[in-house]
Design a protein around this motif. Structure first.
Motif, PDB file in Angstrom:
ATOM      1  N   LEU A  68      -3.093   1.953   5.107  1.00 16.02           N
ATOM      2  CA  LEU A  68      -2.103   2.220   6.160  1.00 16.02           C
ATOM      3  C   LEU A  68      -2.780   2.314   7.521  1.00 16.02           C
ATOM      4  CD1 LEU A  68       1.026   3.689   6.382  1.00 16.02           C
ATOM      5  CD2 LEU A  68      -0.463   5.549   7.031  1.00 16.02           C
ATOM      6  N   ILE A  69      -3.887   3.038   7.585  1.00 19.74           N
ATOM      7  CA  ILE A  69      -4.612   3.197   8.851  1.00 19.74           C
ATOM      8  C   ILE A  69      -5.146   1.850   9.327  1.00 19.74           C
ATOM      9  CG2 ILE A  69      -6.673   4.208   9.911  1.00 19.74           C
ATOM     10  CD1 ILE A  69      -6.223   6.597   7.895  1.00 19.74           C
TER      11      ILE A  69
ATOM     12  N   ASN B 255      -2.380  -0.334  10.668  1.00 19.02           N
ATOM     13  CA  ASN B 255      -1.940   0.093  11.986  1.00 19.02           C
ATOM     14  C   ASN B 255      -2.930  -0.334  13.059  1.00 19.02           C
ATOM     15  OD1 ASN B 255       0.558   1.908  12.501  1.00 19.02           O
ATOM     16  ND2 ASN B 255      -0.116   2.341  10.412  1.00 19.02           N
ATOM     17  N   ARG B 256      -4.197  -0.256  12.719  1.00 19.12           N
ATOM     18  CA  ARG B 256      -5.218  -0.612  13.697  1.00 19.12           C
ATOM     19  C   ARG B 256      -5.179  -2.113  14.000  1.00 19.12           C
ATOM     20  NH1 ARG B 256     -10.189   2.327  12.017  1.00 19.12           N
ATOM     21  NH2 ARG B 256      -8.959   4.055  12.850  1.00 19.12           N
TER      22      ARG B 256
ATOM     23  N   TYR C  41       0.821  -1.218   0.000  1.00 17.29           N
ATOM     24  CA  TYR C  41       0.000   0.000   0.000  1.00 17.29           C
ATOM     25  C   TYR C  41       0.853   1.264   0.000  1.00 17.29           C
ATOM     26  CZ  TYR C  41       0.811  -0.202   5.060  1.00 17.29           C
ATOM     27  OH  TYR C  41       1.389  -0.257   6.281  1.00 17.29           O
TER      28      TYR C  41
ATOM     29  N   ILE D 250       1.046   5.513  -2.192  1.00 20.93           N
ATOM     30  CA  ILE D 250       1.029   6.852  -1.600  1.00 20.93           C
ATOM     31  C   ILE D 250       1.753   7.776  -2.569  1.00 20.93           C
ATOM     32  CG2 ILE D 250       2.004   8.230   0.281  1.00 20.93           C
ATOM     33  CD1 ILE D 250       1.126   6.012   2.166  1.00 20.93           C
TER      34      ILE D 250
ATOM     35  N   LEU E 149      -5.885   8.231  -1.356  1.00 21.85           N
ATOM     36  CA  LEU E 149      -6.717   8.071  -0.148  1.00 21.85           C
ATOM     37  C   LEU E 149      -6.891   6.592   0.187  1.00 21.85           C
ATOM     38  CD1 LEU E 149      -9.526  10.767  -0.598  1.00 21.85           C
ATOM     39  CD2 LEU E 149      -7.386  10.952   0.674  1.00 21.85           C
ATOM     40  N   ASP E 150      -7.060   5.764  -0.833  1.00 21.12           N
ATOM     41  CA  ASP E 150      -7.195   4.321  -0.590  1.00 21.12           C
ATOM     42  C   ASP E 150      -5.933   3.761   0.067  1.00 21.12           C
ATOM     43  OD1 ASP E 150      -9.702   4.431  -1.704  1.00 21.12           O
ATOM     44  OD2 ASP E 150      -9.118   3.599  -3.639  1.00 21.12           O
TER      45      ASP E 150
ATOM     46  N   LEU F 112      -3.788   5.458   1.919  1.00 18.83           N
ATOM     47  CA  LEU F 112      -3.762   5.941   3.305  1.00 18.83           C
ATOM     48  C   LEU F 112      -4.708   5.132   4.174  1.00 18.83           C
ATOM     49  CD1 LEU F 112      -3.696   9.832   2.824  1.00 18.83           C
ATOM     50  CD2 LEU F 112      -1.795   8.365   3.495  1.00 18.83           C
ATOM     51  N   GLU F 113      -5.844   4.787   3.610  1.00 12.93           N
ATOM     52  CA  GLU F 113      -6.806   3.990   4.370  1.00 12.93           C
ATOM     53  C   GLU F 113      -6.219   2.622   4.719  1.00 12.93           C
ATOM     54  OE1 GLU F 113     -10.512   3.036   2.376  1.00 12.93           O
ATOM     55  OE2 GLU F 113     -11.563   3.235   4.291  1.00 12.93           O
TER      56      GLU F 113
END
Lengths: 102, 102
Positions: free
Chosen positions: A94-95, A98-99, A4, A8, A88-89, A91-92
């Motif tokens: 990545l988030i 991390n979660r 992913y 970016i 944006l996809d 970044l999503e």
């Protein structure tokens, strides 16, 4: 590299450019002073980010006159919309990663 | 400026730094070559991003010897973890806002 991260997009990294593209994804056509007020950037800073996005062909600029006053408006290109959505996809992803891992 | 944009942290803007912090959120302690392999960065590029994150007190560096070989490891600080989480939250807001408005 984690897959992913490859999606970016350097062109959208800065806060200013994230802001500009977010505005242009929603509004068809936006003028300089609206962008400036919304994003609270200086003229020079905003102009330089707009120029970079224009050079990447992510937005197009139209210069016209309203009465005798010059009015410059900005519009996201189709390429720009797609590239920003891909950013944006990523970044999503990545988030989410991390979660999941915490 | 839209409120969430204010929480986008310049220190984490670049892909390399997003990658470094993502690794350090998961692994307690990571050495230079692991980061280099994971993120596929050059030595110079990785070192300069690590230095910037160290200067911001978002990570700490430990230098030790493994046998006679120097080994440098990196660990996210508590400040770094909190700041990165805040950055990810702001990015999530940005993504959600884009989704809502389209």
């Amino acid at each position: 590299m984690k897959a992913y991260l490859e999606h970016i997009n350097k062109a959208f990294e800065s806060r200013a450019r994230l802001g500009i593209m977010s505005v242009l994804m929603v509004e068809e056509r936006v003028d300089f002073s609206t962008l400036k007020d919304t994003l609270q950037l200086t003229d020079g800073n905003l102009a330089s980010h707009l120029r970079a996005l224009e050079e990447a062909e992510y937005l197009q600029v139209e210069k016209q006159f309203v009465g005798r006053k010059p009015n410059t408006t900005y519009q996201a290109t189709e390429t720009g919309r797609e590239a920003f959505q891909e950013h944006l996809d990523a970044l999503e992803q990545l988030i989410l990663n991390n979660r999941k891992e915490n």
